[in-house]
Design an enzyme around this catalytic site. Structure first.
Site, PDB file in Angstrom:
ATOM      1  N   LYS A  40       7.323  58.503   7.811  1.00 47.44           N
ATOM      2  CA  LYS A  40       6.236  57.536   8.033  1.00 47.44           C
ATOM      3  C   LYS A  40       5.097  58.095   8.895  1.00 47.44           C
ATOM      4  O   LYS A  40       4.287  58.851   8.378  1.00 47.44           O
ATOM      5  CB  LYS A  40       6.824  56.239   8.589  1.00 47.44           C
ATOM      6  CG  LYS A  40       7.886  55.667   7.597  1.00 47.44           C
ATOM      7  CD  LYS A  40       8.305  54.267   7.890  1.00 47.44           C
ATOM      8  CE  LYS A  40       9.495  53.808   7.079  1.00 47.44           C
ATOM      9  NZ  LYS A  40       9.197  53.071   5.861  1.00 47.44           N
ATOM     10  N   ASP A  73      18.330  58.470  12.849  1.00 48.61           N
ATOM     11  CA  ASP A  73      17.310  58.309  11.815  1.00 48.61           C
ATOM     12  C   ASP A  73      16.121  57.583  12.440  1.00 48.61           C
ATOM     13  O   ASP A  73      16.145  56.372  12.624  1.00 48.61           O
ATOM     14  CB  ASP A  73      17.882  57.524  10.628  1.00 48.61           C
ATOM     15  CG  ASP A  73      16.841  57.341   9.532  1.00 48.61           C
ATOM     16  OD1 ASP A  73      15.697  57.794   9.715  1.00 48.61           O
ATOM     17  OD2 ASP A  73      17.181  56.745   8.488  1.00 48.61           O
ATOM     18  N   TYR A  77      19.396  51.242   6.820  1.00 48.15           N
ATOM     19  CA  TYR A  77      18.945  51.864   5.567  1.00 48.15           C
ATOM     20  C   TYR A  77      18.421  53.251   5.893  1.00 48.15           C
ATOM     21  O   TYR A  77      17.677  53.435   6.859  1.00 48.15           O
ATOM     22  CB  TYR A  77      17.833  51.021   4.931  1.00 48.15           C
ATOM     23  CG  TYR A  77      17.220  51.623   3.688  1.00 48.15           C
ATOM     24  CD1 TYR A  77      17.943  51.721   2.499  1.00 48.15           C
ATOM     25  CD2 TYR A  77      15.901  52.099   3.692  1.00 48.15           C
ATOM     26  CE1 TYR A  77      17.377  52.274   1.357  1.00 48.15           C
ATOM     27  CE2 TYR A  77      15.329  52.649   2.554  1.00 48.15           C
ATOM     28  CZ  TYR A  77      16.064  52.729   1.390  1.00 48.15           C
ATOM     29  OH  TYR A  77      15.499  53.273   0.251  1.00 48.15           O
TER      30      TYR A  77
HETATM   31  N1  PLP Z   1      15.199  55.885   7.001  1.00 48.64           N
HETATM   32  C1  PLP Z   1      14.671  54.755   7.478  1.00 48.64           C
HETATM   33  C2  PLP Z   1      15.086  54.276   8.835  1.00 48.64           C
HETATM   34  C3  PLP Z   1      13.743  54.027   6.740  1.00 48.64           C
HETATM   35  O1  PLP Z   1      13.233  52.893   7.224  1.00 48.64           O
HETATM   36  C4  PLP Z   1      13.377  54.513   5.459  1.00 48.64           C
HETATM   37  C5  PLP Z   1      12.414  53.775   4.630  1.00 48.64           C
HETATM   38  O2  PLP Z   1      11.942  52.716   4.941  1.00 48.64           O
HETATM   39  C6  PLP Z   1      13.951  55.699   4.996  1.00 48.64           C
HETATM   40  C7  PLP Z   1      14.853  56.368   5.793  1.00 48.64           C
HETATM   41  C8  PLP Z   1      13.570  56.233   3.656  1.00 48.64           C
HETATM   42  O3  PLP Z   1      12.270  56.730   3.693  1.00 48.64           O
HETATM   43  P1  PLP Z   1      11.419  56.890   2.356  1.00 48.64           P
HETATM   44  O4  PLP Z   1      11.119  55.527   1.857  1.00 48.64           O
HETATM   45  O5  PLP Z   1      10.205  57.658   2.799  1.00 48.64           O
HETATM   46  O6  PLP Z   1      12.257  57.673   1.398  1.00 48.64           O
END
Ligand code: PLP
Length: 426
Positions: free
Chosen positions: A265, A237, A143
């Site tokens: 985060k 990511d 995700y």
């Molecule tokens: N990328 C990863 C690996 C994530 O775990 C998340 C959210 O949990 C995101 C992107 C998206 O981040 P946000 O919820 O701050 O938009």
């Protein structure tokens, strides 16, 4: 009306879609209602009924130092007194940029944004702009936030037939997103063989969104090589794994230099901040220097920068932090596995640094299809049982748990005891 979680949820549902502002908070996967939080302190959450819980969600990862860490609170208070937002540069942005980039030899420039979604969405636009190509590759079960190009799942049958995983995402766009199988280099090769024009491959190098599933070292190395051979940019990511799996995230463990890295985060210390970073050659394509547009009213917000600086500085200066957190994660996962074994529950657990996961499934889990075979009914009952015993776990089998630095062996042992009793009840 009495102040209970049930009443609060009913009222919220009258005004807010589904009663929540992010779907997983609704607790639908665990057939329960959400608890409404009054406040957090260190490792604990306290709900509006006054009940406290050990918090293994930690706001889905950002709170490496738990709730209301005194250094982060102090930094935010100081920043707020000067003004909450200017929409103009501040010294804090440069300070956090320097703190983050210092330890990554392959990253020389950064852009701050407000959420992980923005970070990955912008990284992909940058990769498309830089390469002049349209297609991207992602992995089933990873995700990366909810931008259109990334809300795509693997279609059945032909590997290249992909479908939007949300209403409202254009089929035409989904066709540009190729979906490969995590930890399976053959699936990646097959897509590269068929498509010569892939702008980037985006991957969670330590996947935390199909439960916790770390990528194999060899797989990541081969993936990196394939990207180089094909002139395709590799995006790691690390929104979740950055400053969580180790201080340097997956880079601190796998030592693989991705072309673009996204952060989120922990980088905001609990305030809305995220970022993407790369080398000058690529980042110079970004506005105002280059033709790839990206902007944000609140980007680099002074409060978020202050919380981020306090959080990253604290993590960087504490040389034993990840050893300490890893020991607690190890104790917890071993304890869970042992308690499940005694109760003859099909179960396995895993941890990487301060991240941990567990599956109600005793087959090896290398990808999303493996994770899907977990017993979701057992998970749901386990979650309900743990909540009753004062342990707040992520309300889905396909999420990751987080240790914070305010936890200790006593807290972990209490949790293991609760798990033992919960397994007995399944
Ligand atoms: N990328 C990863 C690996 C994530 O775990 C998340 C959210 O949990 C995101 C992107 C998206 O981040 P946000 O919820 O701050 O938009």
């Amino acid at each position: 009306m009495k102040k209970t979680n049930t009443n609060a949820f009913k009222q919220a549902c009258e005004y807010i879609v589904g009663g929540v502002n992010s779907p997983v908070r609704a607790f639908l996967n665990v057939e329960s209602e959400p608890i409404f939080i009054d406040h957090g302190k260190d490792a604990l959450l306290v709900d509006i009924e006054g009940k406290s819980y050990i918090d293994y969600v930690q706001s889905w990862g950002p709170l490496l130092f738990g709730h209301c860490d005194k250094d982060i609170v102090k930094a935010c208070k100081k920043a707020l007194k000067k003004g909450s937002s200017f929409g103009a540069p501040t010294l804090a942005e440069t300070k956090l940029a320097k703190l983050v980039l210092q330890d990554f030899p392959h990253l020389s420039k950064i852009r701050f944004v407000n959420s992980g979604t923005e970070a990955t969405m912008s990284a992909i636009r940058l990769a498309r702009g830089f390469t002049g190509r349209e297609k991207i590759m992602k992995f089933e079960g990873c995700y990366h936030g909810h931008s259109d190009s990334l809300l795509v799942s693997a279609g059945s049958g032909a590997a290249t037939f992909n479908t939007p995983s949300s209403l409202g995402v254009l089929n035409e766009l989904a066709q540009k997103t190729l979906v490969a199988t995590y930890n399976d280099i053959q699936s990646v090769k097959a897509l590269f063989d068929e498509h010569r024009d892939i702008a980037c491959v985006i991957i969670e190098p330590i996947a935390g969104n199909m439960g916790l599933v770390p990528a194999k070292q060899e797989f990541l190395e081969e993936l990196s090589e394939l990207c180089k051979e094909n002139g395709t940019l590799l995006i790691f990511d690390e929104v979740m794994s950055g400053f969580r799996a180790s201080f340097l995230g997956s880079y601190g463990i796998n030592h693989i230099e991705a072309d673009i890295v996204t952060f989120g985060k922990v980088i905001g210390g609990g305030m809305p901040a995220a970022a993407f970073a790369s080398r000058d050659e690529i980042m110079n394509f970004l506005s105002p220097l280059g033709g790839v547009y990206q902007a944000g009213t609140l980007s680099g917000n002074p409060l978020a920068m202050a919380a981020g600086i306090a959080s990253i500085k604290k993590a960087k200066e504490d040389k034993n932090l990840f050893e300490r957190l890893g020991k607690l994660a190890r104790r917890l996962t071993l304890g869970f596995s042992e308690a499940a074994k005694i109760n003859q529950i099909p179960f396995q657990s895993v941890y990487v640094g301060s991240m941990f996961g567990y599956f109600f499934n005793d087959n090896e889990i290398l990808n999303y299809q493996d994770a899907l075979k977990s017993d979701l009914k057992l998970f749901s009952k386990f979650h309900q049982n743990m909540l009753k015993r004062g342990v707040y776990l992520a309300p889905s089998q396909f999420e990751t748990g987080f240790i914070c630095d305010k936890m200790n062996e006593k807290i972990i042992d209490f949790t293991i005891e609760a798990a033992y009793e919960s397994f007995k009840n399944l």
